[in-house]
Each structure stands twice: as C-alpha cells, then as structure tokens.
Design a protein around this motif. Structure first.
Motif, PDB file in Angstrom:
ATOM      1  N   LEU A  76      70.286  85.883 -64.062  1.00  0.00           N
ATOM      2  CA  LEU A  76      68.915  85.362 -64.083  1.00  0.00           C
ATOM      3  C   LEU A  76      67.975  86.265 -63.296  1.00  0.00           C
ATOM      4  O   LEU A  76      66.883  86.604 -63.771  1.00  0.00           O
ATOM      5  CB  LEU A  76      68.877  83.946 -63.511  1.00  0.00           C
ATOM      6  N   GLY A  77      68.392  86.644 -62.108  1.00  0.00           N
ATOM      7  CA  GLY A  77      67.544  87.491 -61.266  1.00  0.00           C
ATOM      8  C   GLY A  77      67.294  88.849 -61.871  1.00  0.00           C
ATOM      9  O   GLY A  77      66.192  89.408 -61.764  1.00  0.00           O
ATOM     10  N   ASN A  78      68.294  89.399 -62.515  1.00  0.00           N
ATOM     11  CA  ASN A  78      68.166  90.716 -63.131  1.00  0.00           C
ATOM     12  C   ASN A  78      67.140  90.699 -64.256  1.00  0.00           C
ATOM     13  O   ASN A  78      66.403  91.664 -64.445  1.00  0.00           O
ATOM     14  CB  ASN A  78      69.532  91.172 -63.653  1.00  0.00           C
ATOM     15  N   HIS A  79      67.066  89.594 -64.974  1.00  0.00           N
ATOM     16  CA  HIS A  79      66.137  89.512 -66.102  1.00  0.00           C
ATOM     17  C   HIS A  79      64.786  88.905 -65.721  1.00  0.00           C
ATOM     18  O   HIS A  79      63.758  89.308 -66.263  1.00  0.00           O
ATOM     19  CB  HIS A  79      66.752  88.712 -67.242  1.00  0.00           C
ATOM     20  N   LEU A  80      64.780  87.952 -64.798  1.00  0.00           N
ATOM     21  CA  LEU A  80      63.534  87.259 -64.474  1.00  0.00           C
ATOM     22  C   LEU A  80      62.782  87.855 -63.290  1.00  0.00           C
ATOM     23  O   LEU A  80      61.564  87.731 -63.204  1.00  0.00           O
ATOM     24  CB  LEU A  80      63.820  85.780 -64.188  1.00  0.00           C
ATOM     25  N   LEU A  81      63.499  88.489 -62.360  1.00  0.00           N
ATOM     26  CA  LEU A  81      62.861  89.028 -61.157  1.00  0.00           C
ATOM     27  C   LEU A  81      63.300  90.460 -60.878  1.00  0.00           C
ATOM     28  O   LEU A  81      63.792  90.765 -59.795  1.00  0.00           O
ATOM     29  CB  LEU A  81      63.210  88.150 -59.941  1.00  0.00           C
ATOM     30  N   LYS A  84      60.161  95.728 -59.264  1.00  0.00           N
ATOM     31  CA  LYS A  84      59.094  96.488 -59.937  1.00  0.00           C
ATOM     32  C   LYS A  84      58.805  97.774 -59.178  1.00  0.00           C
ATOM     33  O   LYS A  84      58.939  97.838 -57.958  1.00  0.00           O
ATOM     34  CB  LYS A  84      57.835  95.636 -60.041  1.00  0.00           C
ATOM     35  N   TYR A 147      71.802  87.333 -55.875  1.00  0.00           N
ATOM     36  CA  TYR A 147      70.490  87.950 -55.681  1.00  0.00           C
ATOM     37  C   TYR A 147      70.644  89.437 -55.372  1.00  0.00           C
ATOM     38  O   TYR A 147      69.954  90.281 -55.948  1.00  0.00           O
ATOM     39  CB  TYR A 147      69.717  87.245 -54.555  1.00  0.00           C
ATOM     40  N   CYS A 154      69.352  96.575 -60.774  1.00  0.00           N
ATOM     41  CA  CYS A 154      68.085  97.299 -60.970  1.00  0.00           C
ATOM     42  C   CYS A 154      68.223  98.741 -60.500  1.00  0.00           C
ATOM     43  O   CYS A 154      67.705  99.668 -61.141  1.00  0.00           O
ATOM     44  CB  CYS A 154      66.953  96.608 -60.205  1.00  0.00           C
TER      45      CYS A 154
END
Length: 169
Positions: A76-81, A84, A147, A154
């Motif tokens: 979830l974190g990899n795709h949603l957060l 940047k 997390y 990333c």
C-alpha cells in the motif's frame, strides 16, 4: 507513571535519544550513499522483528502475522505514498532523498510500542494474555516495518531508472 520511568534502564532513554536524532535527520533533504540509504529500512525491520520474537518467540504464526502486516503496508505504501522527488546518481552511487517527518513518527511508534509492551509485561497486565494481543501486536510491528520496506522499494526503483522517481506536484 513516575515509578515506571524510574525503573526504566538508562540505556532505554539513550536509545530513544539516538532514535530521535536518526528520525530528525530524515526530516532534512540529503544526499546519501547507496548502502547507507538501505541501512535505516534494514535496521527498522530488524528492530520490529526483534520486538515480535522477544515477546512471542520465533514461531510460524508470529512470523507469519508480522510478515502479513509488513507486506500489506509495504504494498500500500509503495503505491499510495511513494517518496517524491527521489533521485539516484549512478556516477556517485548516491541518492538525493527529500526530507520527511514521517520516518521520525514511525521510528517513535516502533519505540513506544515496544516500550509500552515491555511495561505491560513487567506489570503483569492481563491484556498480555488476551487472545488478540499477540496477533494484533505482530501485525502492528509488521506494519511499521512495511513502511520502511515501501521506502526501500522506492530506492530500488530510483536506482534502476537513475532518474527522478516522481516529479513534484
């Protein structure tokens, strides 16, 4: 509360201070060598796993629940957060990592969860033998790890492309 703090070993406060410093470093924009960039995620995953195994032992069910929490949050974190403006510079083998306060919050969440659980065990609190205590705690510890795994994913993506991972919005 004073009794609990008075009986807390001094090294625990030293560890807390060190973790706060580490988390504050994450809040600044910085350039980091490749191997060093993976050190924090690895360390936090290990700390989280130690939290599970020190409380519940090395058992298939505890490790599986921990891994389920890790995988769920990592995906979830990899795709949603995603991180940047992350950049990888192959010529210097370094990442440019933008600052964020979230790692500090997650680091503190891991520390305080482990601390509170240790206090509950030391006080013989009946919640520690409740049937939901172990599964919930294993998943929570795994989620904290997830997390940091998401952040590491990333880094991996950025190092493969060698370019900016995501532009600023």
């Amino acid at each position: 509360m004073q009794q609990i703090l008075a009986h807390t070993p001094a090294w625990v406060f030293g560890l807390l201070l060190g973790l706060i410093v580490l988390g504050l470093q994450q809040a600044r924009n910085r350039q980091v060598k490749l191997w060093l960039a993976y050190l924090l995620p690895s360390g936090m995953v290990i700390l989280s796993l130690i939290g599970v195994t020190s409380n519940f032992g090395v058992q298939l069910v505890t490790i599986s629940l921990w891994m389920a929490g890790l995988c769920a949050v990592a995906l979830l974190g990899n795709h949603l957060l995603p991180v940047k403006n992350l950049r990888y510079f192959a010529e210097s083998n370094r990442f440019y990592i933008p600052g964020s306060w979230i790692p500090l919050l997650v680091i503190l969440a891991i520390f305080f969860t482990k601390y509170v659980v240790a206090v509950l065990y030391a006080l013989g609190n009946p919640i520690t033998v409740h049937t939901a205590f172990m599964p919930v705690l294993c998943v929570v510890y795994g989620g904290f790890s997830g997390y940091f795994v998401a952040r590491a994913l990333c880094l991996v993506r950025a190092s493969r492309t060698g370019n900016e991972l995501l532009p600023a919005n």
